[in-house]
Design a protein around this motif. Structure first.
Motif, PDB file in Angstrom:
ATOM      1  N   ALA A 171      50.247  35.519 -80.077  1.00  0.00           N
ATOM      2  CA  ALA A 171      49.356  35.534 -78.917  1.00  0.00           C
ATOM      3  C   ALA A 171      49.526  34.257 -78.094  1.00  0.00           C
ATOM      4  O   ALA A 171      49.506  34.294 -76.863  1.00  0.00           O
ATOM      5  CB  ALA A 171      47.908  35.682 -79.372  1.00  0.00           C
ATOM      6  N   ARG A 172      49.713  33.139 -78.783  1.00  0.00           N
ATOM      7  CA  ARG A 172      49.910  31.869 -78.078  1.00  0.00           C
ATOM      8  C   ARG A 172      51.218  31.893 -77.301  1.00  0.00           C
ATOM      9  O   ARG A 172      51.284  31.431 -76.151  1.00  0.00           O
ATOM     10  CB  ARG A 172      49.913  30.708 -79.074  1.00  0.00           C
ATOM     11  N   ASN A 232      53.431  34.085 -70.218  1.00  0.00           N
ATOM     12  CA  ASN A 232      52.758  34.621 -69.032  1.00  0.00           C
ATOM     13  C   ASN A 232      52.508  33.519 -68.005  1.00  0.00           C
ATOM     14  O   ASN A 232      52.704  33.711 -66.794  1.00  0.00           O
ATOM     15  CB  ASN A 232      51.438  35.268 -69.441  1.00  0.00           C
ATOM     16  N   GLU A 243      54.364  24.218 -74.920  1.00  0.00           N
ATOM     17  CA  GLU A 243      54.769  24.785 -73.625  1.00  0.00           C
ATOM     18  C   GLU A 243      56.054  24.128 -73.115  1.00  0.00           C
ATOM     19  O   GLU A 243      56.954  24.809 -72.610  1.00  0.00           O
ATOM     20  CB  GLU A 243      53.643  24.611 -72.602  1.00  0.00           C
ATOM     21  N   ASP A 302      52.805  34.562 -76.191  1.00  0.00           N
ATOM     22  CA  ASP A 302      52.655  35.498 -75.069  1.00  0.00           C
ATOM     23  C   ASP A 302      51.886  34.853 -73.914  1.00  0.00           C
ATOM     24  O   ASP A 302      52.238  35.031 -72.738  1.00  0.00           O
ATOM     25  CB  ASP A 302      51.929  36.762 -75.529  1.00  0.00           C
ATOM     26  N   LYS A 303      50.853  34.111 -74.257  1.00  0.00           N
ATOM     27  CA  LYS A 303      50.053  33.434 -73.233  1.00  0.00           C
ATOM     28  C   LYS A 303      50.896  32.389 -72.494  1.00  0.00           C
ATOM     29  O   LYS A 303      50.824  32.268 -71.258  1.00  0.00           O
ATOM     30  CB  LYS A 303      48.840  32.765 -73.885  1.00  0.00           C
ATOM     31  N   THR A 304      51.711  31.663 -73.253  1.00  0.00           N
ATOM     32  CA  THR A 304      52.572  30.635 -72.645  1.00  0.00           C
ATOM     33  C   THR A 304      53.618  31.263 -71.728  1.00  0.00           C
ATOM     34  O   THR A 304      53.848  30.789 -70.607  1.00  0.00           O
ATOM     35  CB  THR A 304      53.265  29.812 -73.747  1.00  0.00           C
TER      36      THR A 304
END
Length: 271
Positions: free
Chosen positions: A110-111, A117, A193, A113-115
């Motif tokens: 999830a982390r 995005n 990131e 995917d968030k990054t």
């Protein structure tokens, strides 16, 4: 309990010898048998106080005993101690059969995917991401050192600098495996990131190998994009970031065409 039995025979405080023998016989049966006293008392006894009556009563009681199957302790109202659970051997480490925490894996994905995005919405990040995807790269969280080791075992020349990094004891936060078209990011990378963007630079410029210059520029671009999407301050100016990174890769060639590759994508190297 004996007076109640005796009363069936008309026994009083001045009982006869015969009645006393009847009582004794019944008492012996009661004490030696496994028949509950309540069942014994409920037996239909003879009204004959004589020896014949006692014999008839004994026969009835013996018949009742013979027809009664001894019940397990648990059926007789006796509390049977619960069987103790088997002990599980515990390794010397003190951890018994520790399973993989799937929740951690889901959170890591999830982390990532968030990054990704967030990167896709940054002007320079989006270009790098599209370039890597166009070349067929996949991105995942995992152990970069293990992934690099696997590449080395297969004879991949694209990760020779990984071996040098491991030999030097440097922690590998991310790796781009050119032959496998795969990017692996350490979920515990301190600058997560930045690390993702750094590896995207490598993927976008796969055609000219790697160099000290590319490593330095990948960090400069990585911190720049990470600063925009997270708000985290950069650890210095572009030149200091560039110089510090290059010093860790003495085994690599000095330069390659990374500047031209980034320029074609509309990205300024920054140094």
């Amino acid at each position: 309990m004996i007076p109640k039995i005796a009363s069936n025979y008309g026994v009083t405080g001045t009982s006869s010898v015969t009645s006393q023998k009847q009582l004794q016989s019944l008492q012996d049966v009661s004490q030696k048998s496994s028949l509950p006293q309540a069942d014994l008392m409920a037996a239909p006894l003879s009204k004959d106080n004589g020896v014949a009556g006692a014999i008839q009563d004994l026969i009835k009681i013996m018949s009742l005993l013979a027809s009664t199957t001894k019940k397990p302790a648990s059926d007789q109202g006796v509390k049977v101690p619960a069987k103790a659970p088997a002990k599980v051997p515990v390794p010397a480490s003190g951890v018994a059969n520790k399973t993989v925490n799937k929740t951690d894996s889901s959170q890591q994905k999830a982390r990532l995917d968030k990054t990704l995005n967030a990167i896709s919405m940054d002007p320079e990040g989006a270009r790098l991401l599209e370039a890597a995807k166009a070349k067929g790269y996949t991105i995942e969280v995992g152990d970069p050192a293990a992934a690099a080791g696997g590449a080395l075992d297969k004879g991949s020349v694209s990760c020779n600098h990984c071996k040098a990094a491991m030999d030097a004891g440097r922690k590998i936060n991310g790796v781009t495996l050119l032959d496998e078209k795969k990017i692996v990011i350490n979920p515990d990378a301190p600058d997560f990131e930045k690390t993702v963007v750094h590896e995207l630079v490598h993927a976008a410029s796969e055609d000219d190998g790697n160099s000290k210059q590319e490593e330095g520029i990948a960090d400069v671009v990585g911190y720049r994009v990470a600063n925009r999407i997270t708000g985290k301050a950069q650890p210095g100016d572009a030149q200091s970031i560039y110089t510090k990174k290059m010093a860790n890769y003495k085994e690599l060639n000095g330069t390659n065409s990374i500047r031209n590759t980034l320029a074609e994508l509309g990205i300024n190297a920054g140094v």
